[in-house]
Structure formats: structure tokens, C-alpha cells
Design an enzyme around this catalytic site. Structure first.
Site: not given
Lengths: 174, 649
Positions: B130-131, B147, B155, B190, B255, B342
């Protein structure tokens, strides 16, 4: 005499506690379920799980996730049973596809949803719940007897609707 | 709140009973039992009275998460059939080949699934990503972290993957940079960002999810600063360096950004969060990346936007065509605040002014503030992050592109997600409110054979095939001119248009839709239009929309069929321009030099391998268009493990 009075007080306290506790849980269950498109299903599912009496919204989401998994396992068993005696190749293909969908729900979608809720990253729970609903729908779509229902329609519908409920509740955690 | 009415007055029997000693004992028992049952019954009725047997008046928020958001109707379990295709001439019928009845629930075989892997977009060899994390340029290498789930195509178990490249295109996989081996990141390593210090050293700040699922910020740095590959990383022994401050929930603090220098010589970072439903960006100052002071107030806040994930904050030049180091400030500089919401899984940005003294930022146009205005990308694109590339003096943007197929297919193919091609970011001087995104120029090194088409006329309601050979790895640059007479003649109307609520390319207007059909098979039973739609208002003003229609991109029923897109500003005298990168299951499209961008994932069952073709189309009713194009076959980037590395993923 004092025995009677003390017993009476005990009973009064018992009923009082029972009443106040159930009153406040009902409130959270109600307000949460109102934010889903399947209120009655949501309330029924939550109330029939004893954990709901002390659960916060995260906990309620967990209960629904467990319920999706249970219904999915039951439906998967149904599909396997049908596969044992199937003769029609089209029907067989649909059932085999459904096995894939239900395995995904049970092994991927629900575990990811539960993990994401626990780890406070609810968007992955929302996505997985949406996928679970779609898997159930894909299974239902794969049967050729449209527009009538498949032999596992009630299982597909239960899993689908509960997944939508899970998706809605997980959205509240965003 | 509690109703105490249930406790009705109860008479108690004291004293003796004339019926005898045994009944003396029984009567109190009976009394107790009857009192008990009376109380229970009353409690039951009271509970009934206070519970609202509500009807199904609940709702689901309009939801674009993941692949197919489910509407709230029982009918959802039936296949949804769309209306009959609309067409006029023989030629336009070809555009609207019948497809609805051919929806397949489980079409996927290994041939189709393996075709989906991209040739030149970054993705790990398998599993979930992901990110983007901590991108930077260091000692001759571009570094990319991300990620990653080392165990599955969904995930979970998130750690930091790592890859390096000399040119942002040809990537080599390295071992995992960080894993979840400390209490403060046990439940997730994260997202985070890198800061390059003036002496050239690197520090990384990232969010860890602790054993108690609290979100904290941690410091890490390379184990060996002389290693250009930055293979090994060390976590600061005093982690975490930041925990959620008072008033911020444990689950709303993640983040951290790249740091920038203040005029006092301190480092400043911002971290997204929320208070109730107001998205905010907290600001911290630090001298050593270990001790921080939280500033009063926030960098910015926007009500009703929810949690701000992956906040990014950076300067852009109002005048120069290059990027700026994150610490740069001054009169010819504007600052961008970006947040990943989000709530709707989209990335929003806004341009404004940074006030350094109190660490605040004000948008130039509050109507298009963060979270309520412009998006980097109107397709599937999230958790984006920029970095200043000091190698080529540009600001480069990374963005995570998830899948929009089913997780069953992801599990079957063994992977999920890609990254966009890195994009340069520039301030759009001509418009003032927008940023321009453009694929980094290094991608041109993948161009092979080119094809040129000049002033191809596409009549209203027709389709023109473009013979470019294989059509799954392409770089397309196109310009469109619409018939001026039709533009003027057409009567305007008050009808509002939006890509997502339109009927896609079967909905014909006087001046659109027209554009390209990518990943289309010969019979057009599968097609992905990337197109313009011009709407004329009743005041005669023209509005141009840029859309990507997935509704007929595949006959598979378990993929996203939405129509993406948005308004694209077009200035007087500007031709309509388009750049499209086609790379198997990803299509990245840039309109007007990157003013409006759409990325989509496409999963055809037939328009794959040699059967995928490219067409021009014009489904307008009145206007003809003429198109000029340059199209290149694209080579693979051969993304693979770093050679001689036994520990590659």
C-alpha cells in the site's frame, strides 16, 4: 421477616441492574444499527451475542464480523454438499466458483476486517467487508437460473447483507 | 435517564399464617417468587416501551471504498442489467456492442490473471503493497520504501519493503528495511517520511502501532551512512519519540511528514489527525528529532473532512519550472497542503500561504480547501507522498494504486497493488489554483517504436482503429480539435454534467464524448474509453470534462465499473491534449498537461495480449473532431531483485 426484606432488596437490585444494563446496551445497538441499511438484521445479530452487552462500536463490529464468518462457513458447507451430488456441468462450474468466493470471505476478507478493526485502521475493514458482500453476490450471479434464485440464495443473501452491515459499522470507526 | 417506575409497591406478609407451620414456610416463598416475577414482567415491558422498533431507515454513506460498494437494497443480489445501448448509425452501433448479458461471474484463468501484471510500474514480486514511504535520493540512488505484507495478497502484517533505482523507472528489489520487531511497532510498521539533514545524513520518522494499538512516532536511521543502498536500518533506542498528545485519540495520530527548517533553525513536521469529524494537521518543532514541542493550534483544519492520513506539506515556485527543497520559503513561493481522507479514500490538495511564525497555513481559495476541492487524481489513487529530488531539482510525487477487482482474484494471482509512475509536480501558473502532474521524463527511455497520426478526422458517432501493433504497453500523446462550427452552433442548456453520474460513453452529447478507447478488443465488447466531454451552459460558456469509463472495460462482473473524472480547466486558445500510459491492468491519463489526472485499473478478459487494440472514437451527436497522435510501444522496466542479493523478497 428480615430474611424476606433482604431477599426482596436483592431481587430489586438484580432487576434494577438487569434493566439499566440492558437499557444502555440497547441504545448503542440501536443507534449503531440505524446507521446500517439492515436494521432488523443488525439488531438481531448483535442481541443474540452476549458480548454485545458490554461492547463499544469496535466490539459490535467484531461481533458482526464473526457472524459473517459463521454464516459463510455454513454456506460453504452447503456448497460442498451440493458439489458432491451435482451432475449439471454449468451448475458445477458455478458451485466451484462459489467455493473460491467463500474461501476468500473466510480466509481473507473477515480475518483482514477483524485485524484492521483491532489495529485501528478501519478503512481496510470497510474495504474487506465490501469485498465479502461482493463475493457473495458474485456467487449468486454465477448461477444460470436467473432471474430465479440459486440453490444457496438464502446463504448468499445472509452473508451479503451482514457484510454490508459490517461495512457500515466499520465506517463509523473511520 | 433510567426509568425507576418498574418497582411497583409490594405488600409484604409478615406475621403468622392461620393455615399451619408448613404453610408458614411456603407462603413467604410464594411471595418472593411472585414479587420476582412481577418485577421481571414490569422490567420486560419497560424495556419494550423504551426500545424503538425502528424500521429500515438506516443508510449507508455514499461509499467509494474498495472495489464494488454495495447499495443498500435487497435487489442487489440480482444481476443489474443496464438499459439498451443507444446508437444511431451502423458505425455507432459498433461502439455499443452488446455486453450486458455477457457478464461473467468467474471468468478468471491464469492467462488473464498473469496478463494483469504491469511491465513498467513499480510492484513487488508478489503479495500486498500500500502506501509509499520515505522516498528520497541518496548517494546516486533513488530509494523507495512501501507498506508491504510479506505473507499474503491482502493487507496485514505490515512491514517496510525497499527498492532502489538510478532513474525512478528501473527498480531493483532490496531486503525489507524495517520489520515489526519492537513493542512500539509490533502491530504495524506504518507510513513515514525521510528528511535529509544539511550534512547529508538521513533520518526517518514513521508511525508504529504498538502492542496496545496506540499510534506513536518513531525515529530510525541508516545503520551505515556510507552504504548507498541503505540496506540496514536502526531504530532509535529511545523510541517512541512522539505519542498522541492530550485531546488526540490513540488511533488518530499517524504519518509524519518530511521536516523543514524554520527561521529559528529548528526542524518542523506535521502529522495528520482529527478532532471529532474535523480533519487537522498537528505541528511539532524539534532540534534533534528526539525531543519535540507541539505548537499551539494546528497547521490547518477543515470541518467534516474526517481523519487526515498521509498529510504532505511542501513549497512550489510561482515562477520557476523546477521543484523546491521542502525548507524553501519566500515571496515567490506558495505552499501546498495535501491530505488523504480516510472517509473517502481520495487524496486532496490545496494551494495557499504558509505563515511560518505561528505555523499555520491559509488556502488561497477556501471553497477548494483541503478535502473539499481538488484531487491529485480522480481515479484510484491514495496515500500519495512527494519528495524533493535534489538530483534533478524537482518535486516528485508517488501514489498508491490499489486493485479494483475482487480479493478472490487477488488471492488467485498472488499480488495486489502497484505504484503510479512517479510524477513531477509544478504550480500551474496559467490557472493558479491547480498543480500540474506529469510522468517523470525518464519514462521516455522505455519508448520503442513510434507511430504518428496526423489530423485524423473522426466524424460524430464513429470509431477509428489505430494500428500500433500490440496495445498493452503504450505511451500515447494526443491532441484533439473539435469542429468550431459545432461549438458555436450548439445550443447550451442548464443540465449539469458529471463524469461519475453520467451514463459513460453511451450517453451522447452534442459536443462529446470523444477520445480514445484503450484495451479494447476488435468487437469492442470490452473497451476502456478515456475521453473529453464538452458541455455548453445556457450562458454559452463551455465546460470541459475529462473522464475514464470502466463500465464496459470487462465482461467480468466482479470488477469496478465506475466512471471516473472531473472538470478540466481549458484556457482560450488551448487545444485539448491528452497523455495516456497503458501498462496492462493500469491506465494513467493526463489532460491539459496534467491539470486533471485519472488513474484506473482495468481487468479485461478478452482485450488482453494480442487481442488488445487501440481506437479513436467520437460519440458526439453534432461535432466532428480531428486528432493528432504520437504513440510509442513501451519496453518493460525489468523490475527485479538487486543482483547478487541472496535476501531479496
Amino acid at each position: 421477616m428480615t430474611k424476606i426484606i433482604s431477599l426482596f432488596i436483592l431481587e430489586a437490585v438484580f432487576c434494577f441492574t438487569f434493566f439499566t444494563v440492558s437499557y444502555s446496551d440497547i441504545n448503542l445497538i440501536q443507534t449503531t444499527c440505524k446507521k446500517t441499511p439492515f436494521y432488523d438484521l443488525c439488531v438481531l445479530t448483535l442481541k443474540s451475542d452476549p458480548r454485545s452487552s458490554t461492547a463499544d462500536v469496535s466490539g459490535l463490529a467484531r461481533i458482526v464480523a464473526d457472524s459473517v464468518k459463521a454464516k459463510a462457513i455454513a454456506t460453504l458447507n452447503q456448497i460442498s454438499a451440493l458439489l458432491k451430488s451435482v451432475k449439471d456441468p454449468t451448475l458445477e462450474k458455478a458451485l466451484e466458483g462459489c467455493i473460491v468466493s467463500y474461501n476468500t470471505i473466510i480466509q481473507a476478507d473477515i480475518p483482514v476486517a477483524i485485524d484492521a478493526i483491532e489495529k485501528n485502521n478501519p478503512k481496510f475493514a470497510v474495504q474487506s467487508a465490501a469485498d465479502a458482500g461482493n463475493e457473495a453476490q458474485a456467487c449468486e450471479n454465477s448461477f444460470a437460473e436467473k432471474p430465479s434464485n440459486s440453490p444457496i440464495f438464502s446463504g448468499n443473501k445472509a452473508v451479503h447483507d451482514l457484510s454490508v452491515v459490517l461495512q457500515s459499522i466499520a465506517s463509523l470507526l473511520l | 435517564m433510567v426509568d425507576t417506575r418498574p418497582f411497583l409497591p409490594v405488600s409484604s406478609h409478615a406475621g403468622s399464617d392461620p393455615t399451619g407451620p408448613s404453610e408458614n414456610r411456603r407462603k413467604p416463598m410464594k411471595l418472593q417468587l411472585s414479587i420476582f416475577f412481577v418485577l421481571l414482567t414490569v422490567g420486560f415491558f419497560a424495556a419494550l416501551l423504551t426500545s424503538n422498533n425502528g424500521s429500515d431507515n438506516g443508510f449507508v454513506k455514499e461509499n467509494e471504498h474498495g472495489s464494488l460498494a454495495s447499495p443498500s437494497s435487497e435487489k442487489q443480489l440480482r444481476p443489474v442489467s443496464r438499459g439498451p445501448a443507444v446508437g444511431v448509425s451502423e458505425k455507432s452501433n459498433r461502439l455499443f456492442a452488446k455486453d450486458n448479458e455477457n457478464q461473467l461471474a468467474y471468468p478468471w484463468n491464469n492467462s488473464m490473471l498473469s496478463w494483469q501484471r504491469t511491465a513498467f510500474h513499480f510492484q513487488p514480486e508478489k503479495n500486498w503493497m500500500n502506501d509509499p514511504n520515505g522516498p528520497l535520493f541518496y548517494k546516486g540512488w533513488y530509494h523507495f520504501f512501501y507498506q508491504y505484507n510479506p505473507h499474503a495478497a491482502v493487507w496485514g502484517d505490515i512491514v517496510w519493503g525497499h527498492a532502489v533505482s538510478k532513474d525512478l523507472i528501473h527498480w531493483l528489489h532490496l531486503p525489507l528495511a524495517m520489520v515489526a520487531d519492537q513493542w512500539y511497532d509490533k502491530n504495524g510498521v506504518w507510513t513515514g517520511s525521510a528528511t535529509i539533514l544539511p550534512d547529508g545524513k538521513v533520518v526517518m520518522l514513521y508511525t508504529g502501532s504498538t502492542t496496545e494499538n496506540v499510534q506513536v512516532q518513531n525515529l530510525a536511521y541508516p545503520a551505515d551512512h556510507s552504504d548507498p543502498l541503505l540496506i540496514n536500518w536502526v531504530k532509535y533506542s529511545g523510541n517512541p519519540v512522539l505519542v498522541p498528545p492530550p485531546g488526540i485519540l490513540d488511533k488518530d495520530f499517524r504519518d509524519p511528514t518530511t521536516a523543514w527548517l524554520t527561521s529559528e533553525g529548528k526542524w518542523r513536521i506535521t502529522i495528520g489527525s482529527k478532532i471529532n469529524k474535523t480533519g487537522i494537521a498537528l505541528v511539532y518543532d524539534t532540534k534533534d528529532f528526539i525531543n519535540y514541542e507541539l505548537l499551539d493550534g494546528v497547521l490547518h483544519a477543515v470541518p467534516r473532512t474526517g481523519m487526515w492520513e498521509c498529510v504532505d506539506f511542501f513549497p512550489v515556485s510561482k515562477t520557476e519550472e523546477n521543484g523546491l527543497d521542502t525548507s524553501v520559503n519566500g515571496p515567490s513561493v506558495k505552499h501546498v497542503v495535501k491530505a488523504s481522507l480516510d472517509d473517502d479514500r481520495h487524496d486532496y490538495y490545496s494551494i495557499g500561504t504558509y505563515h511560518e511564525k505561528n505555523g499555520t497555513w491559509i488556502p488561497d481559495e477556501p471553497k477548494i480547501d483541503v478535502g473539499i476541492g481538488l484531487r491529485y487524481d480522480y481515479g484510484i489513487y491514495y496515500a500519495a507522498k512527494t519528495f524533493y529530488d535534489q538530483n534533478k531539482n524537482r518535486r516528485v510525487l508517488w501514489g498508491w494504486i490499489g486493485e479494483s477487482d475482487s480479493e478472490a482474484a487477488d488471492m488467485q494471482k498472488g499480488w495486489a497493488s502497484v505504484q503510479s509512475i512517479p510524477r513531477t509536480i509544478l504550480f500551474d501558473k496559467k490557472i493558479g489554483t491547480h498543480l500540474l502532474q506529469w510522468p517523470v521524463e525518464e519514462i521516455e527511455s522505455l519508448r520503442l517504436k513510434s507511430y504518428e497520426f496526423n489530423q485524423v478526422k473522426v466524424q460524430a458517432g464513429s470509431v477509428v482503429p489505430l494500428d500500433v501493433g500490440p496495445a498493452t504497453q503504450l505511451d500515447i500523446i494526443a491532441e484533439f480539435e473539435i469542429d468550431k462550427e459545432a461549438l458555436e452552433k450548439t445550443t447550451g442548456s442548464n443540465v449539469t454534467f458529471s463524469c461519475s453520474s453520467s451514463g459513460g460513453t453511451i450517453e451522447r452529447g452534442a459536443l462529446g464524448p470523444f477520445g480514445l478507447l484503450v484495451l479494447a478488443d476488435d468487437s469492442l465488447s470490452e473497451q476502456t474509453p478515456v475521453y473529453f466531454y464538452i458541455a455548453k451552459g445556457s450562458d454559452g460558456k463551455l465546460k470541459t470534462f475529462f473522464c475514464n469509463d470502466q463500465s464496459r472495460s470487462s465482461v467480468a462482473s466482479d470488477v469496478n465499473k465506475r466512471i471516473y473524472g472531473n472538470l478540466v480547466p481549458v484556457l482560450e486558445g488551448e487545444k485539448l491534449s491528452l497523455r495516456v500510459l497503458v501498462d496492462h491492468s493500469i491506465v494513467e491519463s493526463f489532460a491539459q498537461g496534467g491539470r486533471t489526472v485519472i488513474t484506473s485499473r482495468v481487468y479485461p478478459t478478452k482485450a488482453i495480449y494480442g487481442a488488445a487494440k487501440l481506437f479513436l472514437f467520437n460519440n458526439a451527436t453534432e461535432a466532428s473532431v480531428s486528432a493528432s497522435l504520437r504513440i510509442w510501444q513501451m519496453n518493460s522496466a525489468f523490475i527485479r531483485p538487486y543482483p547478487n542479493n541472496k535476501e531479496s523478497q
